[in-house]
Design a protein around this motif. Structure first.
Motif, PDB file in Angstrom:
ATOM      1  N   THR A   1      47.392 -25.256 -42.843  1.00  0.00           N
ATOM      2  CA  THR A   1      45.983 -25.637 -43.003  1.00  0.00           C
ATOM      3  C   THR A   1      45.125 -24.512 -43.578  1.00  0.00           C
ATOM      4  O   THR A   1      44.028 -24.768 -44.062  1.00  0.00           O
ATOM      5  CB  THR A   1      45.380 -26.100 -41.666  1.00  0.00           C
ATOM      6  OG1 THR A   1      45.491 -25.048 -40.706  1.00  0.00           O
ATOM      7  CG2 THR A   1      46.086 -27.351 -41.162  1.00  0.00           C
TER       8      THR A   1
ATOM      9  N   ALA B   1      43.838 -30.570 -45.204  1.00  0.00           N
ATOM     10  CA  ALA B   1      43.339 -30.576 -43.827  1.00  0.00           C
ATOM     11  C   ALA B   1      41.995 -31.292 -43.745  1.00  0.00           C
ATOM     12  O   ALA B   1      41.745 -32.073 -42.823  1.00  0.00           O
ATOM     13  CB  ALA B   1      43.227 -29.152 -43.294  1.00  0.00           C
TER      14      ALA B   1
ATOM     15  N   ILE C   1      41.557 -32.783 -39.973  1.00  0.00           N
ATOM     16  CA  ILE C   1      42.297 -32.001 -38.986  1.00  0.00           C
ATOM     17  C   ILE C   1      41.300 -31.095 -38.286  1.00  0.00           C
ATOM     18  O   ILE C   1      40.735 -30.192 -38.890  1.00  0.00           O
ATOM     19  CB  ILE C   1      43.425 -31.178 -39.656  1.00  0.00           C
ATOM     20  CG1 ILE C   1      44.382 -32.084 -40.446  1.00  0.00           C
ATOM     21  CG2 ILE C   1      44.161 -30.340 -38.608  1.00  0.00           C
ATOM     22  CD1 ILE C   1      45.086 -33.140 -39.636  1.00  0.00           C
TER      23      ILE C   1
ATOM     24  N   ILE D   1      44.733 -27.775 -34.186  1.00  0.00           N
ATOM     25  CA  ILE D   1      46.120 -27.608 -34.590  1.00  0.00           C
ATOM     26  C   ILE D   1      46.917 -27.109 -33.392  1.00  0.00           C
ATOM     27  O   ILE D   1      46.339 -26.456 -32.509  1.00  0.00           O
ATOM     28  CB  ILE D   1      46.260 -26.644 -35.796  1.00  0.00           C
ATOM     29  CG1 ILE D   1      45.513 -25.340 -35.554  1.00  0.00           C
ATOM     30  CG2 ILE D   1      45.812 -27.314 -37.067  1.00  0.00           C
ATOM     31  CD1 ILE D   1      45.686 -24.310 -36.635  1.00  0.00           C
TER      32      ILE D   1
ATOM     33  N   THR E   1      48.483 -30.442 -35.268  1.00  0.00           N
ATOM     34  CA  THR E   1      48.303 -31.889 -35.309  1.00  0.00           C
ATOM     35  C   THR E   1      49.493 -32.472 -36.055  1.00  0.00           C
ATOM     36  O   THR E   1      49.859 -31.975 -37.125  1.00  0.00           O
ATOM     37  CB  THR E   1      46.990 -32.282 -36.008  1.00  0.00           C
ATOM     38  OG1 THR E   1      45.884 -31.892 -35.192  1.00  0.00           O
ATOM     39  CG2 THR E   1      46.907 -33.780 -36.250  1.00  0.00           C
TER      40      THR E   1
ATOM     41  N   ARG F   1      49.242 -40.420 -35.024  1.00  0.00           N
ATOM     42  CA  ARG F   1      48.689 -39.058 -34.985  1.00  0.00           C
ATOM     43  C   ARG F   1      48.666 -38.561 -33.545  1.00  0.00           C
ATOM     44  O   ARG F   1      48.395 -39.305 -32.625  1.00  0.00           O
ATOM     45  CB  ARG F   1      47.271 -39.066 -35.544  1.00  0.00           C
ATOM     46  CG  ARG F   1      46.589 -37.712 -35.525  1.00  0.00           C
ATOM     47  CD  ARG F   1      45.135 -37.801 -35.954  1.00  0.00           C
ATOM     48  NE  ARG F   1      44.996 -38.096 -37.356  1.00  0.00           N
ATOM     49  CZ  ARG F   1      44.270 -37.385 -38.211  1.00  0.00           C
ATOM     50  NH1 ARG F   1      43.596 -36.332 -37.800  1.00  0.00           N
ATOM     51  NH2 ARG F   1      44.201 -37.725 -39.465  1.00  0.00           N
TER      52      ARG F   1
ATOM     53  N   SER G   1      47.521 -34.641 -31.519  1.00  0.00           N
ATOM     54  CA  SER G   1      47.170 -33.220 -31.559  1.00  0.00           C
ATOM     55  C   SER G   1      47.730 -32.536 -30.330  1.00  0.00           C
ATOM     56  O   SER G   1      47.778 -33.119 -29.253  1.00  0.00           O
ATOM     57  CB  SER G   1      45.651 -33.047 -31.608  1.00  0.00           C
ATOM     58  OG  SER G   1      45.149 -33.521 -32.832  1.00  0.00           O
TER      59      SER G   1
END
Length: 141
Positions: free
Chosen positions: A95, A102, A107, A110, A112, A124, A126
């Motif tokens: 990222t 990102a 995002i 992180i 993620t 998804r 995280s």
């Protein structure tokens, strides 16, 4: 059934019978391996090609080198990749160097993880996971 798989080396799309994905097929253009048990490192150009042209789901770890949880999860992500390839393609996006990607996917923390299927985000999460947790998350629909 025929699967489209993007070569991580030359970014050409290859058609591979589903039953041959586990046979370590080579790219028809550059002759390199199409699917690796190690995560790919994707930049902006490769990212869009891989997620939009691959029929095989792509699991992407959005991470940064300064992130402690990202560093802790990296070997676990590698373990999961070694066990679950070719059912999934595993890749990483830094990222820090790929800020546009990102930003495009919002995002905010992180690591993620995002799973893409046919160019669309389908899942998804995280936070850092160990390999068994990651496998469970992927397999649980």
């Amino acid at each position: 059934m025929i699967q489209q798989v993007v070569c991580p080396h030359c970014l050409r799309t290859n058609r591979v019978p589903s039953e041959r994905l586990g046979d370590q097929p080579n790219c028809g253009a550059c002759k390199e391996k199409l699917i690796s048990a190690k995560p790919l490192n994707l930049d902006n150009r490769a990212f869009n090609t891989v997620i939009s042209r691959s029929d095989v789901p792509v699991v992407i770890d959005f991470w940064a080198s300064w992130c402690g949880p990202c560093q802790a999860m990296a070997p676990e992500f590698d373990k999961a990749a070694a066990e679950l390839t070719p059912r999934w393609i595993f890749a990483k996006v830094d990222t820090e160097t790929e800020q546009a990607i990102a930003g495009q996917f919002a995002i905010r923390s992180i690591p993620t993880l995002i799973v893409f299927q046919a160019g669309r985000e389908v899942k998804r999460m995280s936070g850092a996971l160990n390999a068994p947790q990651l496998k469970q998350w992927l397999i649980s629909g």
